[in-house]
Design an enzyme around this catalytic site. Structure first.
Site, PDB file in Angstrom:
ATOM      1  N   ASP A 215      -1.878   4.287  -6.271  1.00  0.00           N
ATOM      2  CA  ASP A 215      -0.442   4.299  -6.027  1.00  0.00           C
ATOM      3  C   ASP A 215       0.221   5.528  -6.625  1.00  0.00           C
ATOM      4  O   ASP A 215       1.215   6.012  -6.111  1.00  0.00           O
ATOM      5  CB  ASP A 215       0.195   3.026  -6.580  1.00  0.00           C
ATOM      6  CG  ASP A 215      -0.064   1.843  -5.670  1.00  0.00           C
ATOM      7  OD1 ASP A 215       0.850   1.486  -4.911  1.00  0.00           O
ATOM      8  OD2 ASP A 215      -1.176   1.299  -5.683  1.00  0.00           O
TER       9      ASP A 215
ATOM     10  N   GLY B  47       0.847  -1.183   0.000  1.00  0.00           N
ATOM     11  CA  GLY B  47       0.000   0.000   0.000  1.00  0.00           C
ATOM     12  C   GLY B  47       0.881   1.231   0.000  1.00  0.00           C
ATOM     13  O   GLY B  47       1.787   1.363   0.833  1.00  0.00           O
TER      14      GLY B  47
ATOM     15  N   ARG C  81      10.069  -0.722  -4.790  1.00  0.00           N
ATOM     16  CA  ARG C  81       8.762  -0.755  -5.479  1.00  0.00           C
ATOM     17  C   ARG C  81       8.658   0.497  -6.343  1.00  0.00           C
ATOM     18  O   ARG C  81       8.401   1.578  -5.818  1.00  0.00           O
ATOM     19  CB  ARG C  81       7.589  -0.789  -4.489  1.00  0.00           C
ATOM     20  CG  ARG C  81       7.447  -1.999  -3.606  1.00  0.00           C
ATOM     21  CD  ARG C  81       7.087  -3.295  -4.322  1.00  0.00           C
ATOM     22  NE  ARG C  81       5.848  -3.267  -5.074  1.00  0.00           N
ATOM     23  CZ  ARG C  81       4.633  -3.510  -4.576  1.00  0.00           C
ATOM     24  NH1 ARG C  81       4.489  -3.729  -3.280  1.00  0.00           N
ATOM     25  NH2 ARG C  81       3.572  -3.528  -5.358  1.00  0.00           N
TER      26      ARG C  81
END
EC number: 5.3.1.-
Length: 349
Positions: free
Chosen positions: A240, A50, A92
């Protein structure tokens, strides 16, 4: 029923404590971290996931790097910090909150470059804690803005997990659900299971169920059915990264949900902390999309669900076109189209 928090900070022992989300809902276990390398692995392996939670975690990770950085002079200290920041940022690539939090930590170090390096390390510790607390405040404010678009008796569809488990508390997409629960509203939530990692069923359904919220899990390909049966009044998802024109990167499958919502005339709301809005990214085509391990698609619980060796395409995210979005709801307010114009205004407030 217990409150599940993705991130905890132990102030006395100087340790970050993360809920291991890879083993939910079967086990509830927390893992302690006190190194940048451990934090990198926790993000890469999706122990924590998340965008907001990743950003908070990365801030603590850079503090851990600062703790062991050279102390002879600021130049050597900051060089080491920058190297570790780039390292953490590579864990990420899609979540803009990751680079946002790391840049804030770097800037805080630069602001205090004339101070003793040992003192700067303490300042970075407090800055990571501030980012953590700010995330909680942001999530609650998003919920307070979103709930004005809903009413008692509402049916909500959500995809993936933009809940408390994806943030420091409350969640983004789930924040109005927690607030509606506090108000005593009667409402239903339908949670897409979200293939291939099942965040909707293993995480969203778990946290809402634990909170006593009426939640129903459906497979991703059932979304059209429940919409056609008038069970859904609003779709609320997280994000995101949001481009300057409103194009929104979120968990794979979100774009399909947005197409269905538009077809059935259901409002599509994006719950977005302002750090997730990247004004420097022009459109969704400019957002890097992470491709993940093929075995996420071909195996589950140790059992192969596809032929070994078969080709797999496994993007972790897709981009919802801004045309499919009714509103982007932030802690600063609700943004309606035209997004390119109104998102800029948001940052002028």
């Amino acid at each position: 029923m217990a409150e599940l928090l993705a991130i905890k900070w132990d102030d006395n022992r100087d340790k970050l404590i993360l809920l291991d989300q890879t083993i939910l809902p079967n086990k509830i276990e927390y893992i302690e971290y006190d190194t940048a390398e451990g934090v990198y692995d926790s993000i890469k392996d999706m122990i924590v996931r998340g965008a907001p939670a990743i950003g908070v975690t990365a801030a603590y990770g850079l503090y851990f790097a600062a703790k062991v950085a050279p102390e002879d002079n600021f130049e050597n200290f900051f060089k080491y910090l920058k190297e570790k920041s780039a390292y953490l940022d590579s864990s990420r690539p899609t979540a803009v909150n990751l680079s946002w939090a790391l840049k804030i930590m770097e800037s805080k170090a630069l602001e205090n470059k004339d101070k003793d390096v040992k003192e700067i390390k303490g300042i970075l510790r407090e800055e990571a804690k501030r980012i953590h607390e700010e995330d909680i405040e942001i999530c609650k404010a998003i919920g307070e803005n979103l709930i004005t678009l809903l009413k008692d008796g509402v049916g909500i569809l959500t995809h993936c997990n933009a809940g408390q488990l994806a943030t420091s508390k409350y969640g983004t997409a789930t924040s109005p659900m927690y607030l509606a629960k506090e108000k005593g509203w009667n409402f239903k939530v339908y949670s897409d299971e979200t293939r291939p990692r099942l965040q909707g069923s293993t995480l969203t359904a778990l946290e809402l169920y634990e909170a006593g919220i009426d939640v129903t899990t459906i497979t991703d390909n059932m979304a059209a059915m429940v919409m056609s049966q008038d069970k859904i009044d609003a779709v609320i998802v997280g994000c995101d990264r949001i481009a300057a024109n409103g194009d929104t990167a979120n968990k794979i499958g979100t774009m399909g949900v947005s197409i269905l919502a538009k077809y059935f005339g259901i409002p599509m709301y994006i719950a977005a902390p302002t750090p997730s809005i990247d004004i420097n990214t022009k459109t969704g085509k400019d957002i890097p999309i992470e491709e993940r391990n093929s075995e996420e698609v071909t195996s589950r619980f140790g059992v192969w669900t596809a032929p070994k060796g078969v080709k797999v395409y496994n993007p972790g995210f897709d981009v919802t076109p801004h045309e499919n979005i009714t509103a982007i709801v932030t802690e600063k307010g609700i943004v309606y189209p035209p997004f390119e114009e109104n998102l800029k205004k948001l940052f002028e407030k």
